[in-house]
Design an enzyme around this catalytic site. Structure first.
Site, PDB file in Angstrom:
ATOM      1  N   GLU A 192      -3.202 -22.954 -21.893  1.00  0.00           N
ATOM      2  CA  GLU A 192      -4.159 -22.784 -22.988  1.00  0.00           C
ATOM      3  C   GLU A 192      -5.425 -22.085 -22.505  1.00  0.00           C
ATOM      4  OE1 GLU A 192      -6.711 -25.527 -26.160  1.00  0.00           O
ATOM      5  OE2 GLU A 192      -6.001 -26.393 -24.275  1.00  0.00           O
ATOM      6  N   GLU A 210      -7.423 -30.794 -33.152  1.00  0.00           N
ATOM      7  CA  GLU A 210      -8.160 -31.208 -31.952  1.00  0.00           C
ATOM      8  C   GLU A 210      -9.657 -30.998 -32.201  1.00  0.00           C
ATOM      9  OE1 GLU A 210      -7.482 -30.944 -27.172  1.00  0.00           O
ATOM     10  OE2 GLU A 210      -7.860 -29.067 -28.216  1.00  0.00           O
TER      11      GLU A 210
END
Length: 272
Positions: free
Chosen positions: A152, A251
């Site tokens: 990521e 998130e």
């Protein structure tokens, strides 16, 4: 409409961690993700998933540590991963093995591995080969149980000196590693902060099939998606139009109570 997973590390923090599963289910989530589950026994977490009809769709490998106890506290000790750190290969491998054990117990199809912070005086480019070797090893191990390894890009405002920041850099690592089950976790919050042009990035990368998980949050405060400078109704429609069938992880840090802030999700689901 995209399918959304609640991130139990950032959402429902008004509750003890083990109580967040039931809260997410009550709010209509069918799936959850979490950053670091290592403070809890896998069987205990699996029971919470089963009791609430939830799927665990993503978890992070430990940011460091040689045993479960040190892995459980590593993030609070400012560890941010080891995949690109020289001399930490054994620690990286132990963390991936632990993450895959949890993934097996929780029937989680993918793990995210953290790269780490570029050491002072070291050029990022010099770490690329080491990172690729570590990722190739992790992907080969994960493939034995049919799981994916994700990387990521993370913004440098939240995580200064983090090794991986841009979408193109992530895809370069995939090109170098040449492992089919090594994929990208594309967090639109980080993408907007680092490089912007989020819609064009989605159009470029989602059709490749190499983005296995999306995440969202408002920019710049990382609160609900209906707060901030990104227009998520447009982006959710775009994600649908591009045929993305994976999960979208929520998130973000709720501005107040988690459940009270889910109006954005209700509007998305109703098409308003």
């Amino acid at each position: 409409m995209p399918q959304f997973a609640a991130n139990l590390s950032l959402m429902y923090t008004e509750l003890p961690f083990l109580e967040r599963f039931a809260a997410a289910a009550r709010d209509g989530f069918a799936a959850v993700e979490c950053q670091f589950p290592y403070a809890f026994a896998p069987a205990e977490l699996a029971a919470r998933l089963a009791d609430n009809g939830l799927a665990m769709v993503l978890l992070n490998a430990p940011p460091s540590g040689s045993d479960r106890a040190s892995m459980a506290t590593a993030w609070e000790q400012q560890a941010r991963g080891t995949a690109a750190l020289p001399g930490r290969e054994a620690e990286f491998r132990r963390g991936v093995q632990e993450a895959l054990e949890y993934a097996e117990a929780l029937q989680c199809p993918r793990i995210h591995v953290l790269s780490g912070m570029v050491p002072a005086g070291v050029e990022r480019e010099s770490l690329k080969g080491l990172c690729v070797d570590n990722l190739r090893w992790a992907a080969a191990l994960a493939a034995q149980s049919g799981r994916e390894v994700l990387i990521e890009p993370i913004n440098l405002r939240d995580m200064p000196r983090y090794f991986l920041n841009r979408q193109d850099h992530a895809h370069e690592l995939l090109d170098a590693a040449q492992m089919d089950n090594l994929k990208v976790q594309m967090d639109l919050y980080h993408c907007q902060i680092v490089e912007g042009d989020v819609a064009s990035k989605l159009r470029r990368y989602l059709p490749t099939g190499r983005v296995s998980h999306l995440q969202v949050a408002g920019v710049p405060e990382r609160q609900e998606p209906d707060r901030g400078e990104l227009h998520y109704p447009y982006l959710f429609d775009l994600i649908d139009s591009l045929g993305y069938a994976g999960w979208v992880g929520c998130e973000y840090r709720p501005a107040a109570g988690t459940s009270e802030g889910l109006g954005w999700l209700e509007r998305t689901q109703s098409g308003h």
